[in-house]
Design an enzyme around this catalytic site. Sequence first.
Site: not given
Length: 405
Positions: A211, A280, A290, A324, A338, A342
């Site tokens: 990301n 995730d 490859k 976060f 969350k 959590k």
Amino acid sequence: MLVTKKILVCVTGGIAVYKAVAFVSKLTQAGAEVKVMMTASAMEFVTPLSFQVLSRNDVYFDTFDEKDSSVIAHIDLADWADLVIVAPATANVIGKLANGIADNMVTTTLLATTAEVWIAPAMNVHMYENKSVIRNIGQLHEDGYRFIEPSEGFLACGYVGKGRLEEPEKIVQLIKERFSQPENQPLAGKKVVVTAGPTRERIDPVRYISNFSSGKMGYALAEAAVSLGAETILVSGPVELPKPNGVQLINVESAAQMLDAVLTKFDDADMVIKSAAVADYRPKEQFTQKMKKQDGDSSIELERTTDILKTLGERKTGQVLVGFAAETNDAIEYGMKKLSTKNLDYIIVNDVTDPDGGFGNDTNVVTLLSRKGKTYPFEAMHKKELAQVLLRTILELESDVVNDS
Ligand code: CTP
């Protein structure tokens, strides 16, 4: 001890400028981030280049030479500094400051800063004893400036008396003592683990899923933890950022490696801040060779990674756990959810669609949510400043918890 401390040294014109060169060198060696500002008279003694090389930063001497059009240099530097020190301070600069005169880069910055300012005078003994100088020093004492008294000895002008700039080692020592005071080191003796950056989940030896996380927020938090006195461990995914001074850096690539690294440090941690943007999902299968393209479309089957934060939430004994949440809509609502699923103590929620926040930006706009269900919104701020503010807020809220119980 001076790691992450931002110190602005204002050099004014006297023969003791040569000692300011040694002072800047020792300050940088002690880990401080140093920027130097000079008056025209100071430059008659030593060129800016000496200070530039030793501080590894540009030297500022002309109020009208604006190198960066996005800021006004004297205001920017005034805001940047944790401590400003005028060394050597001539009778002239002392007189100007005592009377609110701002006619050059140094004096305008001195009036603009809200940071603590220290003044280390150096001048001829008779100048130092002159009534107007005594009056100006008295005024500055009254105004809250701190003085580093000059020492006695042989003066460059041939006199023996009081007027020598205090030795660079001694000034550095005083600055270290200033920053090691307990109120400036609320995390002294504490261990803080920070995770930062993205993770990479390999598909084959040349491809991965990841990301856009830059790691800037996490690195700023690790730096802030160091500056508040914590033993700081930074578990970082692949980023393009230099290692912050004073942290123990553990480089990882994947979510699984991050999990392992964090778990080895979790039991004796006092606080864990999970700012990493952990993937995730990862490819169910990792190819050792490859993958060759085929005719037609292709798909990769993904499986969930372990939710590190959730795992920590289940294991936590007394650690303060901070997560976060990057959201694009209903940020507070999702954040609260969350926080509870959590088992976190705090969650820092940011709306990644905000132009002042999100991945890659130097600034961020966040809201801190506490386990008590309270929300603390913060305005857009540089990530480094925000990191300090967030940690101090969390520490304040935690001390309220201790006081309440
Ligand atoms: N996190 C983690 N391990 C994962 C995924 C996320 O520790 N495998 C942590 C992140 O470091 C961050 C928080 O969890 O502190 C983010 O929560 P998450 O539920 O993953 O939020 P999003 O990634 O935004 O997920 P969602 O798709 O549920 O919004």
